[in-house]
Design an enzyme around this catalytic site. Structure first.
Site, PDB file in Angstrom:
ATOM      1  N   SER A 152      67.725  40.384  30.412  1.00 27.16           N
ATOM      2  CA  SER A 152      67.755  40.013  31.830  1.00 27.16           C
ATOM      3  C   SER A 152      66.508  39.305  32.336  1.00 27.16           C
ATOM      4  CB  SER A 152      68.011  41.255  32.699  1.00 27.16           C
ATOM      5  OG  SER A 152      69.364  41.629  32.626  1.00 27.16           O
ATOM      6  N   LYS A 205      66.779  35.981  33.974  1.00 23.28           N
ATOM      7  CA  LYS A 205      66.992  35.801  35.408  1.00 23.28           C
ATOM      8  C   LYS A 205      65.756  35.242  36.126  1.00 23.28           C
ATOM      9  CE  LYS A 205      70.519  39.448  35.783  1.00 23.28           C
ATOM     10  NZ  LYS A 205      70.540  40.111  34.476  1.00 23.28           N
ATOM     11  N   SER A 209      69.046  43.554  39.115  1.00 28.99           N
ATOM     12  CA  SER A 209      69.333  42.749  37.926  1.00 28.99           C
ATOM     13  C   SER A 209      70.828  42.484  37.772  1.00 28.99           C
ATOM     14  CB  SER A 209      68.791  43.450  36.668  1.00 28.99           C
ATOM     15  OG  SER A 209      68.738  42.564  35.582  1.00 28.99           O
TER      16      SER A 209
END
Length: 454
Positions: A128, A131, A188
């Site tokens: 993640s 991101k 997230s």
């Protein structure tokens, strides 16, 4: 035998005097114009008292070779001498630090100086922390005015179907851009990432293309993005070094991200055909509660990536980025990030010069004006990782005695050069503030006329 006397009226005498003055001015100017101003000697003015406050590192000057980007944040990572800060940094790979993760890097944010690295260019699954690039494109769009925080985003069926970490957005549900940023930064949320990708670019695939384009522009040569949220797929890879680069770009160019990455808990409201319901966001980055200087930024985990984090922190005037890739468990991830940040704050010192002082103008030869003003291309920062006494930094100006017209606005006039113990540690370009065309005969005539009439 002398001729008859010549009488000149008062008005005629004035005209003759004016004509003689003009001819004299023209001759002198033409004579000076015949010279070559380019051969003027270089003068150096030294400032021995270093500024007491500022921001800098290893001489890095993102705008050093850009004549027009004086006000831009260094989106690239070039140092003042044209080199990569990572190449000139004192990367303390030999330091006896207890690091469990296979790949890490510690970077000073304002300059891009690499303080410590371990297998920093090894290709890794990012999970993640992908991101960070998604958020960077969102904040770029906000900065450009393409979108606003209050814009409404409609969730597609595809976005709602995202697995993994999510906030359970439903098909047709609407949220503001700001709420989506919170969902991405704090919880997230994969579904929020895809919804924003579609909102900005029409499809996730086009958004990912722009992610890779932005990555290339930042010099992220170890990176290929395949999706916008970090789910494990073949070919979706990056490195600790590249994560640090995009983290630096996001936090330095868009420091408002910290308003979101520091949220510990917050509720959002789902409003669908079924009614309204509250949903709690909880920050996945525990460092913001466990490390007193933490300011963000993003965690990640998948079965392939293991435990990752891009941890940002600020102490006094220094901002650091610690990237951990592939830690075996959450405790090791937190411990490694803390170890790196403590090492950086304990080992490094930063010198900063905001370069707000007024510069002396430069004389212009053969121009329509006699002087042109100067401005610094950027502030200057220097980071020491060896305990050097930065109070001895000196600043000197390298400038010609004059400039030959035409002068172009934004052109480089010279440099402000910073030295420590006689060694150059960096420089900042000095730029012309205005265009100065070459003077014509008409300009000389009008100048002479103006001088006479006044």
């Amino acid at each position: 035998m002398s001729g008859p006397p010549v009488f000149i009226s008062e008005s005629g005498g004035i005209f003759v005097n004016f004509l003689l003055s003009f001819l004299l001015c023209f001759c002198l100017t033409a004579s000076a114009a015949a010279g070559d101003a380019s051969g003027a000697p270089v003068s150096t003015e030294t400032m021995t008292d270093a500024p007491s406050a500022g921001i800098i590192a290893d001489g890095s000057d993102p705008a050093d070779d850009d004549l027009t980007a004086a006000a831009d944040i260094p989106a690239d990572t070039m140092a003042a001498d044209g080199s990569d800060p990572a190449d000139s940094a004192l990367a303390a790979s030999e330091a006896a630090l207890s690091i469990q993760a296979p790949s890490v890097i510690l970077m000073e944010a304002s300059t891009g100086t690499v303080i410590y690295e371990k297998n920093a260019h090894e290709a890794m699954h990012p999970a993640s922390i992908t991101k960070i690039m998604t958020l960077l494109l969102i904040f770029d769009a906000l900065e450009s005015g393409k979108i606003s925080l209050s814009d409404t985003v409609t969730v597609s069926e595809y976005a709602a179907s995202m697995g993994g970490s999510q906030v359970y957005l439903e098909t047709g549900e609407t949220q503001t851009v700001e709420t989506m940023i919170k969902c991405i930064s704090v919880a997230s949320a994969n579904d929020a990432c895809v919804a924003m990708a579609e909102h900005l670019c029409g499809s996730e695939s086009e958004f990912v293309r722009q992610m890779n384009e932005r990555a290339k522009g930042l010099g992220m040569n170890d990176t290929t993005f395949v999706n916008c949220c970090g789910l494990d797929v073949d070919g979706h890879m990056t490195s600790a070094h590249d994560v640090a680069l995009m983290s630096r770009e996001l936090t330095v160019r868009h420091p408002e991200i910290h308003q979101y990455s520091m949220i510990w808990m917050e509720n959002i409201t789902h409003t669908t055909a079924k009614g309204s319901s509250e949903f709690g966001l909880a920050n996945t980055n525990k460092l913001i509660r466990q490390y007193q200087y933490a300011t963000g930024l993003k965690t990640g985990f998948t079965s392939l990536a293991k435990y990752c984090v891009s941890a940002t922190a600020k102490k006094d005037d220094m901002e650091l980025i610690a990237v951990i890739m592939g830690a075996p468990d959450p405790k090791a991830r937190t411990a490694d990030a803390t170890t790196l940040l403590n090492y950086g704050f304990g080992q490094c010192h930063i010198f900063s010069d905001p370069n707000r002082d007024e510069l002396e103008p430069v004389a212009v030869e053969k121009g329509i004006v006699e002087y042109v003003n100067l401005v610094y291309a950027s502030p200057f920062s220097y980071v020491s990782t060896d305990g050097s006494d930065l109070s001895g930094i000196e600043k000197a100006f390298e400038l010609p005695e004059s400039a030959a017209a035409p002068v172009k606005k934004g052109g480089v006039a010279g440099r402000a050069v910073y030295t420590l113990d006689g060694r150059e540690i960096g420089s900042v370009n000095l730029l012309y503030t205005d265009d100065v065309p070459v003077a014509t005969y008409k300009d000389y005539f009008l100048k002479a006329l103006s001088y006479y009439l006044t």
